[in-house]
Design an enzyme around this catalytic site. Structure first.
Site, PDB file in Angstrom:
ATOM      1  N   CYS A  39      15.829  29.713 -22.477  1.00 45.47           N
ATOM      2  CA  CYS A  39      17.267  29.498 -22.319  1.00 45.47           C
ATOM      3  C   CYS A  39      18.017  29.736 -23.631  1.00 45.47           C
ATOM      4  CB  CYS A  39      17.552  28.093 -21.797  1.00 45.47           C
ATOM      5  SG  CYS A  39      16.827  26.774 -22.795  1.00 45.47           S
ATOM      6  N   HIS A  95      17.594  22.062 -23.550  1.00 43.52           N
ATOM      7  CA  HIS A  95      18.123  23.193 -22.783  1.00 43.52           C
ATOM      8  C   HIS A  95      19.405  23.709 -23.432  1.00 43.52           C
ATOM      9  CE1 HIS A  95      18.490  25.775 -19.333  1.00 43.52           C
ATOM     10  NE2 HIS A  95      19.643  25.255 -18.948  1.00 43.52           N
TER      11      HIS A  95
END
Length: 810
Positions: A327, A770
């Protein structure tokens, strides 16, 4: 068949060392999967064509290019058709903090069945496979390709390295104190406060102390980690996670800063009278707690969970598949390709055909080709379409479209951009900032000698540091940079009254043993302009060696920019080290306006009437050990002489750097010899690392000193340059009389910028959690969360880690 036999010489049987591509086209994101993209589209010519000589794969639109370039006529045509699977199958509960991998969040990916045929170009003559009439060489070659896993998937490890525990190096020889401590089976409480949850048993002395405070204000009071900082006792086990199955117990090594395995845990527990067979689990492990944090306020807000996000499709709205901890790459590349420089270089002004024609024989290892492939994949809209959905019976004749797109997997790009990099080549989570700098470095390298085409220059700007000593004389030092790294002055918070009320509420809750709800937590709000003011504000620089005074003194240091780039990237320093080198994420919001004006940060250069410091070397005896660093190391039990050497050999970079040097050199044969001038000589550094820092825009001398101070670590060397220790700040002060000179290779203009994008981070460290991107496109904010792309209703502008601004007069 005769046509095939006449071309057998152009067909090879793959060897074990050959890389075979069969899951993705080398110059596009076409795959073997046959899917309906447009209503009534003919799907017979989909799939991939594998060159049976080079073993590169191509989509139907591109296989002719390869035939004309290579002359290879024989291809294995692979097609995959979706199997019928019930759409209402339940999702599995995740056991890993990962997306799209086994044990991670279930994407309910469908299954496919394969079909094969032999195709001979240029006329696309077709032969079925399997077929008993095929020559043996063909059968062997095709079977080898089919049985091979595929080079694309070999690069993808679908687990988090962080979830793989290792045996602690302290476990087997752990010394336990005979202090008579017996731990009761329940009713535990922190010895330092009233906490009764998140308690850790130190396996050396039996102390029961609370865990770390989370960055959202919850958790413990750091008593367990503080105990380690004081005593050095390394291992602790979390009470409440101990059961008859000792493998499930959460053991943490503070010395190694990670969850570990203690193979002698039963023995260590029995030392304190713990009968583990009778205990039941009452607490979440560290990994489980990290998974639980996925649902906390910040996670939901940054990802805009729980909101009806309208999906977007079309050019510029293509998602990127999460490869497992990718990510950081996805969020960064989405913002980078929203800039004019990268969009023009690799999409508008470069066709895939041109990129392929200029690529080497293997385009999968060519960064220019893979950047063009990624740009066309993201910006063309070719793959930004709703995914297909079959009816419950799996009938392909009744195919509908879903709101979600499948996205494109940046496997080949990641492989080539991360080649030979010790971190990005792994499947671990990485720092988006470090990846951005690495990307810019690689792009600048492949465009060397072609400044017109180099898109990295749109981020490049000059920085000038001014030093003035009490003599009134000055020194200037210039360097180039691509990011502006900003400290966050918490004392500039605009909601101080609310913060004071929150502290009182928290104290009351702590006294009652109650937890705060996410709605009750108040975070400091600091204006972005105060962060910029802090960067530009003059500061005192102690122990500065003045060549005018021939002595150490206190100088005044100020920093400005010599040019304003097309795109300004601001890095918010949200991650700091607390006492004991415990990493902490600042729990703070940044109030970011739509536009900023940094004209006041323009460096003026040498002014009329200013006199430069004489060009003289520092003291002949070299750098002296910083007493603060030496005393802190000595207080930990290290010998004073060893502490002096550690400080000197790391050029007083800091306690952490000195500690790392000391632990690595404790057994040196000359460690006990007195400090001499020879020991202050310049140590050897890797020339390739020096060149890497030079490519960032730093002078060679500065790069060498930084690498010497950081033990050869490029990341730490960069940090050392940005924040040099007081004893060495003068070393990179190069006299300048050029005035307000701007490098002609750098873009420049007025200092007014508008916000176009941000990369936000969720988690306690840049190396876990994330990353999500938000980009301002077509008059609205858009969220790019891996393969999910949609209209952002509430963009978290105050939670950014990296902010991207575009100069208004660009």
């Amino acid at each position: 068949m005769e046509l095939l036999r006449s071309n057998l010489s152009r067909l090879r049987i793959p060897e074990p060392t050959n890389r075979i591509y069969k899951h993705e086209c080398c110059i596009s994101f076409d795959t073997p999967r046959i899917q309906l993209r447009v209503k009534n589209e003919d799907r017979s010519e989909g799939g991939l064509f594998v060159d049976m000589n080079s073993f590169l794969a191509f989509g139907k639109e591109f296989v002719d290019w390869n035939y004309k370039k290579s002359g290879n006529p024989v291809y294995l045509h692979i097609k995959e058709t979706k199997k019928a699977v019930s759409e209402d199958r339940p999702s599995k509960k995740p056991t890993l903090l990962a997306i799209g991998v086994e044990g991670g969040f279930d994407n309910n990916d469908p299954e496919y069945e394969q079909s094969y045929e032999i195709v001979i170009l240029p006329d696309y003559a077709r032969l079925p496979f399997p077929c008993v009439d095929l020559p043996e060489k063909v059968r062997l070659a095709v079977d080898a390709v089919i049985m091979n896993v595929g080079a694309e998937k070999k690069e993808q490890v679908a687990v988090w390295t962080a979830d793989t525990k290792h045996v602690s190096k302290h476990a087997l020889e752990l010394k336990q104190l005979d202090n008579g401590v017996i731990v009761p089976p329940s009713s535990w409480k922190c010895e330092k406060c009233d906490k009764m949850e998140n308690l850790w048993l130190n396996l050396t002395d039996g102390s029961i102390l609370c865990g770390r405070r989370n960055w959202d204000g919850t958790g413990g009071n750091d008593h367990a980690v503080n105990h380690y900082s004081t005593t050095g006792y390394p291992l602790a086990v979390k009470l409440g996670t101990i059961t008859a199955d000792l493998e499930a117990a959460d053991v943490y090594s503070y010395a190694e800063d990670e969850s570990v395995v203690d193979p002698l845990l039963a023995q260590h527990l029995q030392h304190f009278g713990i009968d583990f067979s009778s205990l039941q689990k009452t607490e979440m492990t560290t990994a489980e707690r990290e998974l639980d944090q996925n649902t906390n306020f910040d996670w939901n807000r940054i990802q805009e969970s729980g909101q009806e996000v309208e999906p977007l499709f079309g050019p510029g709205y293509t998602g990127l598949v999460n490869l497992g901890n990718s990510c950081y790459l996805a969020a960064t590349m989405q913002v980078v390709f929203s800039t004019h420089g990268f969009c023009s270089r690799y999409y508008l002004n470069q066709s895939l055909k041109a990129a392929f024609d200029s690529a080497p024989a293997d385009p999968t290892v060519d960064l220019n080709t893979q950047l063009a492939k990624l740009a066309h994949g993201l910006l063309s809209g070719r793959y930004s379409i709703p995914a297909t959905k079959k009816d419950d019976a799996g009938d392909s004749a009744h195919t509908t479209l879903k709101d979600k797109q499948e996205g494109i997997p940046p496997r080949m790009f990641k492989c080539v951009i991360a080649a030979n990099h010790p971190e990005f080549s792994t499947m671990r989570q990485q720092d988006a900032l470090e990846f951005f700098l690495h990307l810019i470095d690689q792009v600048e390298r492949i465009n060397t000698g072609n400044q017109v085409l180099d898109p990295s220059k749109s981020f490049k700007f000059g920085v000038e540091e001014r030093l003035q000593c009490p003599s009134g004389k000055v020194a200037y030092n210039k360097r180039c940079d691509y990011i502006l790294s900003l400290n966050i002055p918490l004392h500039k918070a605009t909601n101080k009254k609310k913060l004071e009320d929150f502290k009182m509420l928290k104290a009351e809750k702590d006294a009652k043993g109650e937890e705060l709800s996410s709605d009750e937590i108040v975070r400091p709000r600091v204006p972005l302009m105060d962060c910029l003011d802090c960067f530009a504000a003059p500061e005192e620089l102690h122990d500065f060696y003045s060549s005018a005074l021939n002595a150490k003194t206190t100088a005044i240091k100020s920093v400005g920019l010599t040019s304003f780039p097309d795109y300004l990237v601001l890095h918010m320093r949200k991650f700091v080290l607390e006492e004991g080198w415990v990493p902490k994420k600042l729990d703070v919001y940044i109030d970011v306006p739509d536009t900023i004006d940094i004209s006041f940060m323009r460096s003026k250069g040498l002014q009329s009437g200013e006199e430069l410091l004489p060009d003289a070397a520092a003291e002949d005896d070299g750098i002296s050990a910083n007493e603060d660093i030496v005393n802190q190391l000595a207080s930990m039990g290290f010998q004073y002489l060893h502490c002096q050497k550690a400080a000197i050999n790391t050029m007083n970079a800091g306690v952490e750097e000195a500690m790392n040097w000391l632990l690595s050199h404790m057994h040196d044969p000359d460690i006990d010899e007195p400090v001499t001038k020879a020991q202050k000589d310049v140590p050897h550094v890797d020339q390739s690392k020096v060149e890497t820092l030079i490519s960032f825009g730093f002078e060679e001398e500065v790069a060498r000193k930084a690498l010497q101070a950081s033990g050869g670590d490029i990341g730490k060397a960069t940090e050392w340059i940005f924040n040099p220790p007081a004893d060495t700040s003068n070393m990179d002060a190069t006299p300048s009389s050029s005035g307000n000179v701007v490098d002609t290779a750098m873009s420049d203009g007025q200092g007014r910028y508008r916000l176009i994008g941000l990369v936000s981070h969720i988690g306690t460290s840049t190396h876990c959690g994330h990353y999500v991107a938000h980009i301002y496109k077509d008059g609205r904010w858009v969220i790019f969360n891996d393969d999910k792309v949609g209209i952002s209703k509430n963009p978290p502008l105050d939670m950014g880690y990296l902010y991207f601004f575009e100069r208004i007069d660009r």
